[in-house]
Design a protein around this motif. Structure first.
Motif, mmCIF file in Angstrom:
data_model
loop_
_atom_site.group_PDB
_atom_site.id
_atom_site.type_symbol
_atom_site.label_atom_id
_atom_site.label_comp_id
_atom_site.label_asym_id
_atom_site.label_seq_id
_atom_site.Cartn_x
_atom_site.Cartn_y
_atom_site.Cartn_z
ATOM 1 N N PHE A 87 -38.219 14.673 13.205
ATOM 2 C CA PHE A 87 -38.829 13.288 12.836
ATOM 3 C C PHE A 87 -37.615 12.252 12.416
ATOM 4 C CE2 PHE A 87 -42.932 15.780 11.444
ATOM 5 C CZ PHE A 87 -43.404 15.635 12.988
ATOM 6 N N ILE A 88 -36.950 12.595 11.493
ATOM 7 C CA ILE A 88 -35.757 11.950 10.918
ATOM 8 C C ILE A 88 -34.900 11.438 12.406
ATOM 9 C CG2 ILE A 88 -33.886 11.545 9.799
ATOM 10 C CD1 ILE A 88 -35.436 13.145 7.688
ATOM 11 N N LEU A 89 -34.593 12.579 13.180
ATOM 12 C CA LEU A 89 -33.716 12.096 14.261
ATOM 13 C C LEU A 89 -34.576 11.006 15.335
ATOM 14 C CD1 LEU A 89 -31.351 12.990 16.395
ATOM 15 C CD2 LEU A 89 -32.722 14.650 17.159
ATOM 16 N N ASN A 95 -32.741 7.249 21.621
ATOM 17 C CA ASN A 95 -32.541 8.246 22.959
ATOM 18 C C ASN A 95 -33.508 9.486 22.471
ATOM 19 O OD1 ASN A 95 -31.355 8.946 25.134
ATOM 20 N ND2 ASN A 95 -29.916 10.185 24.168
ATOM 21 N N ALA A 96 -33.409 10.039 21.341
ATOM 22 C CA ALA A 96 -34.218 11.337 20.898
ATOM 23 C C ALA A 96 -35.720 11.263 21.512
ATOM 24 C CB ALA A 96 -33.877 11.736 19.764
ATOM 25 N N ARG A 97 -36.060 9.985 21.480
ATOM 26 C CA ARG A 97 -37.488 9.658 21.556
ATOM 27 C C ARG A 97 -38.174 9.839 22.980
ATOM 28 N NH1 ARG A 97 -36.799 4.265 18.680
ATOM 29 N NH2 ARG A 97 -36.303 4.959 16.702
ATOM 30 N N GLN A 98 -37.237 10.244 23.924
ATOM 31 C CA GLN A 98 -37.791 10.426 24.966
ATOM 32 C C GLN A 98 -38.072 12.141 25.330
ATOM 33 O OE1 GLN A 98 -34.653 9.846 28.240
ATOM 34 N NE2 GLN A 98 -32.994 9.850 26.849
ATOM 35 N N TYR A 99 -37.819 12.795 24.106
ATOM 36 C CA TYR A 99 -37.925 14.469 24.221
ATOM 37 C C TYR A 99 -39.090 14.892 23.712
ATOM 38 C CZ TYR A 99 -33.063 13.632 26.172
ATOM 39 O OH TYR A 99 -32.059 13.113 26.953
ATOM 40 N N THR A 100 -39.430 15.898 23.874
ATOM 41 C CA THR A 100 -40.654 16.631 23.070
ATOM 42 C C THR A 100 -39.737 17.562 22.183
ATOM 43 O OG1 THR A 100 -40.864 18.550 24.624
ATOM 44 C CG2 THR A 100 -42.482 16.619 24.956
ATOM 45 N N TYR A 101 -40.234 18.290 21.224
ATOM 46 C CA TYR A 101 -39.611 19.056 20.205
ATOM 47 C C TYR A 101 -38.779 20.076 20.740
ATOM 48 C CZ TYR A 101 -39.086 21.544 15.866
ATOM 49 O OH TYR A 101 -38.462 22.386 14.805
ATOM 50 N N ASP A 102 -39.462 20.820 21.811
ATOM 51 C CA ASP A 102 -38.783 21.834 22.274
ATOM 52 C C ASP A 102 -37.726 21.584 23.493
ATOM 53 O OD1 ASP A 102 -40.921 20.948 23.991
ATOM 54 O OD2 ASP A 102 -41.464 23.022 24.957
ATOM 55 N N THR A 113 -26.343 24.223 8.346
ATOM 56 C CA THR A 113 -25.504 23.990 7.032
ATOM 57 C C THR A 113 -26.057 22.435 6.485
ATOM 58 O OG1 THR A 113 -23.758 24.993 7.559
ATOM 59 C CG2 THR A 113 -23.458 23.684 5.634
ATOM 60 N N ASP A 114 -25.993 21.434 7.379
ATOM 61 C CA ASP A 114 -26.391 20.006 6.723
ATOM 62 C C ASP A 114 -27.879 19.845 7.190
ATOM 63 O OD1 ASP A 114 -23.671 19.509 6.073
ATOM 64 O OD2 ASP A 114 -23.409 18.758 8.048
ATOM 65 N N ARG A 115 -28.563 20.767 7.862
ATOM 66 C CA ARG A 115 -29.899 20.615 8.113
ATOM 67 C C ARG A 115 -30.406 19.201 8.973
ATOM 68 N NH1 ARG A 115 -32.082 25.384 7.103
ATOM 69 N NH2 ARG A 115 -34.150 24.466 6.854
ATOM 70 N N ILE A 116 -29.551 19.041 9.941
ATOM 71 C CA ILE A 116 -29.581 17.777 10.756
ATOM 72 C C ILE A 116 -29.370 18.276 12.293
ATOM 73 C CG2 ILE A 116 -28.915 16.270 9.124
ATOM 74 C CD1 ILE A 116 -26.265 15.908 10.195
ATOM 75 N N TRP A 117 -29.746 17.278 13.002
ATOM 76 C CA TRP A 117 -29.944 17.470 14.386
ATOM 77 C C TRP A 117 -28.604 16.576 14.812
ATOM 78 C CZ3 TRP A 117 -31.932 21.179 17.292
ATOM 79 C CH2 TRP A 117 -33.321 21.652 16.727
ATOM 80 N N THR A 118 -27.445 17.024 15.686
ATOM 81 C CA THR A 118 -26.516 16.119 15.887
ATOM 82 C C THR A 118 -26.327 16.050 17.532
ATOM 83 O OG1 THR A 118 -25.139 18.012 16.051
ATOM 84 C CG2 THR A 118 -25.172 16.366 13.813
ATOM 85 N N VAL A 119 -25.643 15.198 18.151
ATOM 86 C CA VAL A 119 -25.744 15.101 19.553
ATOM 87 C C VAL A 119 -24.802 16.278 20.207
ATOM 88 C CG1 VAL A 119 -25.075 13.765 21.519
ATOM 89 C CG2 VAL A 119 -25.897 12.496 19.572
ATOM 90 N N ARG A 120 -25.570 16.804 21.254
ATOM 91 C CA ARG A 120 -24.566 17.982 21.748
ATOM 92 C C ARG A 120 -23.495 17.306 22.808
ATOM 93 N NH1 ARG A 120 -25.516 23.134 22.642
ATOM 94 N NH2 ARG A 120 -27.502 22.959 21.503
ATOM 95 N N LYS A 121 -22.484 18.118 22.618
ATOM 96 C CA LYS A 121 -21.233 17.599 23.544
ATOM 97 C C LYS A 121 -21.079 18.625 24.370
ATOM 98 C CE LYS A 121 -19.053 14.994 19.738
ATOM 99 N NZ LYS A 121 -19.973 15.284 18.465
ATOM 100 N N LYS A 122 -21.447 19.781 24.350
ATOM 101 C CA LYS A 122 -21.033 20.703 25.384
ATOM 102 C C LYS A 122 -21.990 21.976 25.251
ATOM 103 C CE LYS A 122 -17.616 23.437 22.960
ATOM 104 N NZ LYS A 122 -16.265 24.163 22.891
ATOM 105 N N GLY A 123 -22.339 22.787 26.296
ATOM 106 C CA GLY A 123 -22.981 24.073 26.088
ATOM 107 C C GLY A 123 -24.473 23.703 26.403
ATOM 108 N N GLY A 151 -40.919 12.147 21.143
ATOM 109 C CA GLY A 151 -40.476 11.315 20.156
ATOM 110 C C GLY A 151 -41.405 10.973 18.807
ATOM 111 N N PRO A 152 -42.241 12.026 18.501
ATOM 112 C CA PRO A 152 -42.930 11.456 17.117
ATOM 113 C C PRO A 152 -42.090 11.346 15.856
ATOM 114 C CG PRO A 152 -42.959 13.843 17.594
ATOM 115 C CD PRO A 152 -42.446 13.285 18.392
ATOM 116 N N THR A 153 -42.436 10.284 15.043
ATOM 117 C CA THR A 153 -41.489 10.202 13.907
ATOM 118 C C THR A 153 -42.312 10.636 12.830
ATOM 119 O OG1 THR A 153 -42.793 8.093 13.645
ATOM 120 C CG2 THR A 153 -40.538 7.982 14.983
ATOM 121 N N SER A 154 -43.243 11.198 12.897
ATOM 122 C CA SER A 154 -43.988 12.039 11.460
ATOM 123 C C SER A 154 -45.195 12.699 12.046
ATOM 124 C CB SER A 154 -44.193 10.834 10.486
ATOM 125 O OG SER A 154 -45.193 9.884 11.060
#
Length: 179
Positions: A87-89, A95-102, A113-123, A151-154
């Protein structure tokens, strides 16, 4: 050669346990055929990330029996779940709003560790929501909405269909075009 000397020579010879294992291993007919025809037997496929989800105010936490309640609450109070971070992402990254959760693991990496989503660079990675039986009620309807709404925010945004906010996830599903 004397008996004593013969025993000493036998004791000195190293036993190759690895080769003994491979020599004594049974290969079934299908494995033998695969090896003969050169088919790949072992391979890596795309990684799958199991996505957890929960109803509002019902996220799970783990603790040991000797921990005090205060310590558990202090530790878990500000720890975000994958869903809350999703939701925070969506609030912070258009850009993340165009995707569903899965779909998020295909484009973002979950940092435990940081409990956050970060942009995928590879893989590559596929996201799969945990199984929920249809008799689970609201949880099952939440899973349906997470799989279909982009893209739900809550939690409230998930319950909002065509500008109308419904009181339950079930009502939101019924009034959406999912059924």
């Amino acid at each position: 050669m004397s008996q004593k000397r013969k025993k000493e020579v036998e004791d000195e010879e190293a036993v190759d346990e690895i080769n003994a294992y491979f020599d004594g291993r049974y290969i079934c007919a299908s494995e033998a055929s695969y090896r003969i025809f050169g088919f790949p037997i072992h391979h890596r496929s795309i990684s799958i990330l199991r996505l957890s989800f929960h109803l509002p105010g019902e996220k799970s936490c783990t603790f040991s029996e000797n921990e005090t309640l205060e310590k558990v609450v202090r530790r878990e109070k500000f720890k975000l779940s994958q869903l809350e971070s999703f939701f925070i992402l969506n609030r912070s990254d258009p850009n993340a709003r165009q995707y569903t959760y899965d779909q998020i693991p295909q484009h973002y990496v979950w940092n435990e560790t940081d409990r956050i989503w970060t942009v995928r660079k590879k893989g590559k990675q596929i996201g799969r929501l945990l199984y929920t039986h249809h008799s689970a009620g609201e949880l099952w309807y939440l899973r349906l909405l997470l799989s279909n709404i982009r893209g739900p925010t809550s939690f409230q945004a998930l319950k909002t269909i065509n500008g109308v906010q419904y009181p339950t996830f079930k009502d939101a599903c019924i009034n959406s075009e999912l059924f």
